[in-house]
Scaffold this motif. Sequence first.
Motif, PDB file in Angstrom:
ATOM      1  N   TYR A 651      -3.981  -4.179 -11.799  1.00  0.00           N
ATOM      2  CA  TYR A 651      -4.051  -4.746 -10.665  1.00  0.00           C
ATOM      3  C   TYR A 651      -3.334  -3.667  -9.479  1.00  0.00           C
ATOM      4  O   TYR A 651      -2.352  -2.826 -10.013  1.00  0.00           O
ATOM      5  CB  TYR A 651      -2.858  -5.784 -10.389  1.00  0.00           C
ATOM      6  CG  TYR A 651      -2.284  -6.250  -9.123  1.00  0.00           C
ATOM      7  CD1 TYR A 651      -0.932  -6.119  -9.079  1.00  0.00           C
ATOM      8  CD2 TYR A 651      -3.140  -6.640  -8.022  1.00  0.00           C
ATOM      9  CE1 TYR A 651      -0.320  -6.464  -7.870  1.00  0.00           C
ATOM     10  CE2 TYR A 651      -2.385  -6.950  -6.813  1.00  0.00           C
ATOM     11  CZ  TYR A 651      -1.040  -6.784  -6.618  1.00  0.00           C
ATOM     12  OH  TYR A 651      -0.334  -7.087  -5.522  1.00  0.00           O
ATOM     13  N   TYR A 652      -3.990  -3.294  -8.448  1.00  0.00           N
ATOM     14  CA  TYR A 652      -3.317  -2.637  -7.393  1.00  0.00           C
ATOM     15  C   TYR A 652      -3.435  -3.262  -6.052  1.00  0.00           C
ATOM     16  O   TYR A 652      -4.142  -4.097  -5.914  1.00  0.00           O
ATOM     17  CB  TYR A 652      -4.036  -1.314  -7.155  1.00  0.00           C
ATOM     18  CG  TYR A 652      -5.330  -1.230  -6.336  1.00  0.00           C
ATOM     19  CD1 TYR A 652      -6.585  -1.556  -7.225  1.00  0.00           C
ATOM     20  CD2 TYR A 652      -5.379  -0.892  -5.133  1.00  0.00           C
ATOM     21  CE1 TYR A 652      -7.698  -1.405  -6.483  1.00  0.00           C
ATOM     22  CE2 TYR A 652      -6.609  -1.179  -4.526  1.00  0.00           C
ATOM     23  CZ  TYR A 652      -7.694  -1.409  -5.148  1.00  0.00           C
ATOM     24  OH  TYR A 652      -8.794  -1.222  -4.453  1.00  0.00           O
ATOM     25  N   ASP A 653      -2.495  -2.998  -4.968  1.00  0.00           N
ATOM     26  CA  ASP A 653      -2.443  -3.864  -3.688  1.00  0.00           C
ATOM     27  C   ASP A 653      -2.022  -2.980  -2.784  1.00  0.00           C
ATOM     28  O   ASP A 653      -1.187  -1.945  -2.904  1.00  0.00           O
ATOM     29  CB  ASP A 653      -1.821  -5.196  -3.909  1.00  0.00           C
ATOM     30  CG  ASP A 653      -2.271  -6.207  -3.088  1.00  0.00           C
ATOM     31  OD1 ASP A 653      -2.086  -7.427  -3.199  1.00  0.00           O
ATOM     32  OD2 ASP A 653      -3.137  -5.878  -2.221  1.00  0.00           O
ATOM     33  N   LEU A 654      -2.612  -3.214  -1.558  1.00  0.00           N
ATOM     34  CA  LEU A 654      -1.931  -2.437  -0.262  1.00  0.00           C
ATOM     35  C   LEU A 654      -1.689  -3.604   0.650  1.00  0.00           C
ATOM     36  O   LEU A 654      -2.664  -4.101   1.463  1.00  0.00           O
ATOM     37  CB  LEU A 654      -3.094  -1.571   0.243  1.00  0.00           C
ATOM     38  CG  LEU A 654      -3.736  -0.466  -0.645  1.00  0.00           C
ATOM     39  CD1 LEU A 654      -4.917   0.213  -0.027  1.00  0.00           C
ATOM     40  CD2 LEU A 654      -2.612   0.510  -1.134  1.00  0.00           C
ATOM     41  N   ILE A 655      -0.419  -3.593   1.105  1.00  0.00           N
ATOM     42  CA  ILE A 655       0.177  -4.769   1.855  1.00  0.00           C
ATOM     43  C   ILE A 655       0.736  -4.166   3.174  1.00  0.00           C
ATOM     44  O   ILE A 655       1.719  -3.718   3.121  1.00  0.00           O
ATOM     45  CB  ILE A 655       1.106  -5.510   1.097  1.00  0.00           C
ATOM     46  CG1 ILE A 655       0.603  -6.137  -0.213  1.00  0.00           C
ATOM     47  CG2 ILE A 655       1.646  -6.755   2.087  1.00  0.00           C
ATOM     48  CD1 ILE A 655       1.641  -7.032  -1.283  1.00  0.00           C
ATOM     49  N   ASN A 656       0.051  -4.209   4.120  1.00  0.00           N
ATOM     50  CA  ASN A 656       0.088  -3.655   5.482  1.00  0.00           C
ATOM     51  C   ASN A 656       1.176  -4.380   6.191  1.00  0.00           C
ATOM     52  O   ASN A 656       0.693  -5.732   6.597  1.00  0.00           O
ATOM     53  CB  ASN A 656      -1.115  -3.465   6.149  1.00  0.00           C
ATOM     54  CG  ASN A 656      -0.942  -2.551   7.496  1.00  0.00           C
ATOM     55  OD1 ASN A 656       0.083  -2.164   7.695  1.00  0.00           O
ATOM     56  ND2 ASN A 656      -1.802  -2.226   8.250  1.00  0.00           N
ATOM     57  N   LEU A 657       2.292  -3.973   6.817  1.00  0.00           N
ATOM     58  CA  LEU A 657       3.220  -4.668   7.545  1.00  0.00           C
ATOM     59  C   LEU A 657       3.035  -4.180   9.063  1.00  0.00           C
ATOM     60  O   LEU A 657       3.866  -3.229   9.347  1.00  0.00           O
ATOM     61  CB  LEU A 657       4.705  -4.697   7.146  1.00  0.00           C
ATOM     62  CG  LEU A 657       4.885  -5.105   5.597  1.00  0.00           C
ATOM     63  CD1 LEU A 657       6.305  -4.968   5.210  1.00  0.00           C
ATOM     64  CD2 LEU A 657       4.495  -6.792   5.457  1.00  0.00           C
ATOM     65  N   ILE A 662       3.713  -0.157   4.729  1.00  0.00           N
ATOM     66  CA  ILE A 662       2.899  -0.706   3.971  1.00  0.00           C
ATOM     67  C   ILE A 662       3.480  -0.648   2.369  1.00  0.00           C
ATOM     68  O   ILE A 662       4.045   0.425   1.973  1.00  0.00           O
ATOM     69  CB  ILE A 662       1.647   0.393   3.980  1.00  0.00           C
ATOM     70  CG1 ILE A 662       0.468  -0.392   3.057  1.00  0.00           C
ATOM     71  CG2 ILE A 662       1.933   1.636   3.829  1.00  0.00           C
ATOM     72  CD1 ILE A 662      -0.891   0.329   3.277  1.00  0.00           C
ATOM     73  N   PHE A 663       3.429  -1.616   1.627  1.00  0.00           N
ATOM     74  CA  PHE A 663       3.578  -1.498   0.484  1.00  0.00           C
ATOM     75  C   PHE A 663       2.492  -1.171  -0.674  1.00  0.00           C
ATOM     76  O   PHE A 663       1.236  -1.592  -0.368  1.00  0.00           O
ATOM     77  CB  PHE A 663       3.812  -2.849  -0.110  1.00  0.00           C
ATOM     78  CG  PHE A 663       5.409  -3.485   0.132  1.00  0.00           C
ATOM     79  CD1 PHE A 663       5.556  -4.038   1.410  1.00  0.00           C
ATOM     80  CD2 PHE A 663       6.564  -3.216  -0.665  1.00  0.00           C
ATOM     81  CE1 PHE A 663       6.736  -4.751   1.694  1.00  0.00           C
ATOM     82  CE2 PHE A 663       7.863  -3.358  -0.174  1.00  0.00           C
ATOM     83  CZ  PHE A 663       7.993  -4.370   0.872  1.00  0.00           C
TER      84      PHE A 663
END
Length: 853
Positions: A651-657, A662-663
């Motif tokens: 799993y990978y993720d890019l969580i943009n705030l 960005i996480f």
Amino acid sequence: MNKFKAFLLKNKVGFVKLLTVFLAIASITNIYISLKVNVTSNDECLWLGEKINQDSTAYFFRNVKVNGVSYNAGIRDGDQLLQINDYVVRNDQEAQGVLNLVDEGEFADYVVKKQDGSIFKTKVLIKKLISFGTLTFNISALFWLLIGFLVFIAKPEGKQQKLFYLLGVSFVLSTLFNLFPQTAELFQFFNDHPFLSTLLFAASTYGTASLPFVFLYFIWNFFKPIKIAQIRWVRILFIILSVILFLYGVSLLPYIFERSDYVMSKIRSYLTLMSIVSSITNITAGITLLVLFFTEKNKQSRKPILIILLSFVLALVVLIYLSTIAPVLADTIFNSPEYYTPVILLVLVPIIFAYAIFKYHLLDMSVVIMNTVFYSIATASIVAIYFLAVYGLGHSLSGFFGTESQGIIAIFLFTIFAIRFQSTKDKALKFITQKFYPEQFAYENVLVKFSNDISIVVGIDNILNLTIDTFVGSLRIKKFAVLLNENKSGQLILVKQFGFKHTHCELDKNIIQKYIDDNLEIQKYPELSRENFEILFGKKAEILIEEDIYTIVPLLVKSKVIGVLLFGLKYSGSQFSGKDIELLYAAGNQLAIAIENARLYQSEVEKISIEHDLEIARKIQRGLLPACVPYLNGLDICGEMIPAMHVGGDYYDLINLNNKKIFVAVADVSGKGLSASLYMTKLQTITQLYCKDGSSPKEILIEANKILYDSLEPGAFITMTLALFDIEEKTVKICRAGHLPVFMVEGDEVKSIRPKGIALGLDENNLFESNLEEVEFDFKSGQIFSFLSDGFTETMNEKNELFGEEIILELLRKNAHSSSSEIFEKINSEIIKFRQNADQHDDMTMVIVKVKQ
């Protein structure tokens, strides 16, 4: 055009803030002018004009107050006023202007003709009379503006919020009449500046003309929109009437500085007309509230209506007193102004409105209160307690160890303070939310649990049943429905409902999709509120309104609408908004994924083709993972997951705030295949729920471990690395739960970042948290960060040789000049070349973050 519209909407709040500051300054200036500038000089009597002949008027004293300033100067009823300070009285308005130039406590020279025909000169002590009515209106306007601004900020896109703010703006603009001076010098100033005069007069006329209709229309939409407020011609009629009254008022502009009796009578006629219009709209608004109060069955919902009704009663009592009792007690306002001061009580009307809004969380104000009041107080209190504790403990320890150790002790204690502050603050804020906002606290807990549970439910019927149980059973929503895309007609069909009469409700998916696409650039969570129904759905909106639906939240997969959730009011009687919408979106996204997964499993059974169905699952899983982000304020990011089987556990993720933070998450679920992919989906749910502004990677991993420990099968675990890139501060925080190290390339040097940590799901709490380390450092231009799973390093060829870390590090160093996607493709091509005909034994995942030059 859409980009221009998006730009305008994004900057709407900034424009409103600027406008509010400007109007607040104007309003405060108005209050000052009411107290200090536009005050009337008072000689405690009246001058009444009587026609002597066709061309001249004489002014006689009437209602001279016994023992008043004129009486003490020898003036009596029936005497004639001839002159004030060298001005021969020909016009009472001009005479009053001359008198207004005399300061309070000073004397004015009067020439008076007595009733016996004798003429004498006298000095009259001048008092100043504040217009309490004008002052009250100015103060009230400031309150309406500030309350309306807070309401608007809570939900800038809301119809009721826009109306409330427009109401405050109209109030302030209508008070700008007060800026027109009552002294000759200021009259001359305004005469010398015609553009300023025109602008002020037009603005004040607009406010005066629009205020009654804005107020009535707001009341019609305040608690819940009544039917007459939804009729288009009613809105058009209000606009037309406002324009007509505005044009009538503006027509007086050329004569505004003339003090002739004709002009003054025209102005008085206009103000009388506006008073009649205001009285009609206020009475209509009061009747509306009475009807709403007696027709509302929910006792909780009736309370704020009753409070607002009381404000109307207060205003009515004050106005009746001013028009009946006050004139009896005082012969004129000039002689006994104290009897007219109760008008100041009308300032309580906007305060009562504000109390009702804040007390019962109307117009979505709970978020504003929580963030600006309770949270600020809580944070300040915690800081104060911590500093006092550090100071007291430090002082005590200094006395024990000696003053020479005071600096070291202070550093040690403040380090502990810094480490513990955030978690303590979060716990305190959570406690405040639970105590002061129990409904929101309950909603958050229920929806977080729902988002966790829904990912492991199998079967659409079971998913929908859990959805109904959550929203109807746990949250006690009286009106709720789920509409899904069940056919190829482009219609979303009602598949599950509670409290509905229309069991064949349908909505056009394409219309909803277009609305979401148009608004995603403007709003992070674009819901469809009732004000949009008629515009979007036409006649079908009647069904939604009849069913008391107020909010529609889309079910999205890869930004595509697969269904919608229809919501009535919350149990408290308020509408979903603000933080609620964010929670509903999170739950809706997981529900959408669960529905899509359920459909996938159903498709597997129907087609009896495991391989084919798993290929579909692989595509869905890949679709759930984010795409590369080559342009993010100086960061070039690319990620890829290559499963060993159809679906994988990596799993990978890019969580943009908000494009500021960005996480980056990379994880590896033990095992492979379908079971690992389900855990991967659950991990994605948890990560996306907890990765929000203000949270650190370490805190998120601790919360994730608490959830996963109870849900993972014995022997199962998940390794994970979570990093937070702060683009504004140019810092990165990295936390590692048993995963491979992060490789950082800087020039020709490659560093291995290895903070301590064990895998998720192995220990319930203490051991995991005590072994978890978070590192933070600045990132620089040209640096490359590589996050990968062991599928890359442990790739084997036909000779059972490992690809290894060293080759990957060398490839990163050699290709540092390339983009993130080019670096990944180079490494992947080398892996394929190395493996040749050997099978891929493990999922392979890599995320590359390159800091641009």
